[in-house]
Design an enzyme around this catalytic site. Sequence first.
Site, PDB file in Angstrom:
ATOM      1  N   ASP A   1       0.812  -1.212   0.000  1.00  0.00           N
ATOM      2  CA  ASP A   1       0.000   0.000   0.000  1.00  0.00           C
ATOM      3  C   ASP A   1       0.845   1.261   0.000  1.00  0.00           C
ATOM      4  O   ASP A   1       2.038   1.237   0.250  1.00  0.00           O
ATOM      5  CB  ASP A   1      -0.840   0.050   1.291  1.00  0.00           C
ATOM      6  CG  ASP A   1      -2.052  -0.838   1.214  1.00  0.00           C
ATOM      7  OD1 ASP A   1      -2.469  -1.153   0.098  1.00  0.00           O
ATOM      8  OD2 ASP A   1      -2.576  -1.213   2.288  1.00  0.00           O
TER       9      ASP A   1
ATOM     10  N   LYS B   1      -3.751   3.450  -2.503  1.00  0.00           N
ATOM     11  CA  LYS B   1      -4.906   4.288  -2.847  1.00  0.00           C
ATOM     12  C   LYS B   1      -4.598   5.699  -2.381  1.00  0.00           C
ATOM     13  O   LYS B   1      -4.842   6.060  -1.245  1.00  0.00           O
ATOM     14  CB  LYS B   1      -6.163   3.790  -2.136  1.00  0.00           C
ATOM     15  CG  LYS B   1      -6.560   2.399  -2.556  1.00  0.00           C
ATOM     16  CD  LYS B   1      -7.904   2.037  -1.962  1.00  0.00           C
ATOM     17  CE  LYS B   1      -8.244   0.600  -2.289  1.00  0.00           C
ATOM     18  NZ  LYS B   1      -8.290  -0.275  -1.150  1.00  0.00           N
TER      19      LYS B   1
ATOM     20  N   MET C   1      -7.944   9.061   9.963  1.00  0.00           N
ATOM     21  CA  MET C   1      -8.498   9.609   8.709  1.00  0.00           C
ATOM     22  C   MET C   1      -9.441  10.778   8.981  1.00  0.00           C
ATOM     23  O   MET C   1     -10.446  10.933   8.301  1.00  0.00           O
ATOM     24  CB  MET C   1      -9.245   8.515   7.931  1.00  0.00           C
ATOM     25  CG  MET C   1      -8.349   7.364   7.526  1.00  0.00           C
ATOM     26  SD  MET C   1      -9.239   5.995   6.800  1.00  0.00           S
ATOM     27  CE  MET C   1      -9.960   5.231   8.236  1.00  0.00           C
TER      28      MET C   1
HETATM   29  C1  LIG Z   1      -6.629   3.557   5.988  1.00  0.00           C
HETATM   30  S1  LIG Z   1      -6.197   3.924   7.652  1.00  0.00           S
HETATM   31  C2  LIG Z   1      -5.226   2.488   7.982  1.00  0.00           C
HETATM   32  C3  LIG Z   1      -4.968   2.280   9.445  1.00  0.00           C
HETATM   33  C4  LIG Z   1      -4.025   1.132   9.710  1.00  0.00           C
HETATM   34  N1  LIG Z   1      -4.599  -0.134   9.327  1.00  0.00           N
HETATM   35  C5  LIG Z   1      -3.574   1.068  11.156  1.00  0.00           C
HETATM   36  O1  LIG Z   1      -3.900   0.100  11.873  1.00  0.00           O
HETATM   37  O2  LIG Z   1      -2.828   1.963  11.583  1.00  0.00           O
HETATM   38  C6  LIG Z   1      -4.999   5.179   7.375  1.00  0.00           C
HETATM   39  C7  LIG Z   1      -4.976   6.191   8.524  1.00  0.00           C
HETATM   40  O3  LIG Z   1      -4.177   5.704   9.592  1.00  0.00           O
HETATM   41  C8  LIG Z   1      -3.555   6.791  10.241  1.00  0.00           C
HETATM   42  N2  LIG Z   1      -2.090   6.633  10.143  1.00  0.00           N
HETATM   43  C9  LIG Z   1      -1.435   5.570   9.655  1.00  0.00           C
HETATM   44  N3  LIG Z   1      -0.099   5.722   9.801  1.00  0.00           N
HETATM   45  C10 LIG Z   1       0.083   6.920  10.395  1.00  0.00           C
HETATM   46  C11 LIG Z   1       1.215   7.649  10.837  1.00  0.00           C
HETATM   47  N4  LIG Z   1       2.458   7.164  10.689  1.00  0.00           N
HETATM   48  N5  LIG Z   1       1.038   8.857  11.423  1.00  0.00           N
HETATM   49  C12 LIG Z   1      -0.205   9.357  11.595  1.00  0.00           C
HETATM   50  N6  LIG Z   1      -1.315   8.720  11.198  1.00  0.00           N
HETATM   51  C13 LIG Z   1      -1.186   7.511  10.624  1.00  0.00           C
HETATM   52  C14 LIG Z   1      -4.024   8.067   9.570  1.00  0.00           C
HETATM   53  O4  LIG Z   1      -5.182   8.503  10.253  1.00  0.00           O
HETATM   54  C15 LIG Z   1      -4.369   7.533   8.190  1.00  0.00           C
HETATM   55  O5  LIG Z   1      -5.265   8.397   7.529  1.00  0.00           O
END
Ligand SMILES: C[S@@+](CC[C@H](N)C(=O)[O-])C[C@H]1O[C@@H](n2cnc3c(N)ncnc32)[C@H](O)[C@@H]1O
Length: 268
Positions: free
Chosen positions: A37, A59, A174
Amino acid sequence: MTAPGRVFLVGAGPGDPGLLTLKGLAALERAEVVVYDHLISRDLLDLAPGSAERIYVGKEVGAHSRSQEEINRLLVERALRGKSVVRLKGGDPFVFGRGGEEAAALAEAGVPFEVVPGVSSAVAVPAYAGIPLTHRGLSSSFAVVTGHEDSGKGEPSVDWEGLATAVDTLVVLMGVRTLPRIVTSLLAHGRSAETPVALIRWGTTEAQQTIIGTLGDIVGKAEAARLEPPVVAVIGQVVTLREHLRWFETSLAAEPLAAALAGHSVIG
Ligand SMILES: C[S@@+](CC[C@H](N)C(=O)[O-])C[C@H]1O[C@@H](n2cnc3c(N)ncnc32)[C@H](O)[C@@H]1O
């Protein structure tokens, strides 16, 4: 007929490559195909054999991307060719990652699969900002919520009214673009404007940035900083602990564990 391979739905963690699990590492080191991803670190992709096929299916907003159905088909098709496939997903595959849909497609096609949980950004990003989600006397519950509301019916899919007062700490993924609406809902349903809020962007990486405010002023602060995803928002009294518990920003220079991991060739 070739026996089907196996698909590993692997959680890559939130950004710091050192947060990959040992089981995730073992799956990557044996992968023949890696389907990955947006937001997946280059260091992790480099752990797969050089000969492995690497397929990007991220995406990104505004960019052409594969539909979820195409991704599901791709996983099934490579596995049916007998390949060992790693589906590498940010954070944990079953936390807002559509990992459940991919597992369902594999189950339906009769493809063997395993889920390798990952360290979710929901817990790791606040931790790297020095914010415990629970803390004696301050918070005995937390909820992880999507800010990207899509019930498919044009109605809010999150019960903000119920969450506003039922849970001590709210963690919103998100939610950067919908922050004004989220804040308005929480205030309208009884959360105090004094409630502390942290917005953490690119948590666990060298680019980590944290903005602190309250429900009353955080929207203005986020706009002034022109904050873009990826962001984790933490809402609740635990945010005040950061003042004493922040550690990551101050220890980046030392990083003894990162050095030790590099010595074991886990990170480059
Ligand atoms: C589609 S969701 C996936 C979440 C993922 N499966 C998880 O368990 O962390 C993507 C969201 O995760 C958060 N996110 C993921 N990595 C991040 C990071 N390193 N710093 C801040 N937010 C993060 C943000 O809110 C982002 O928009």
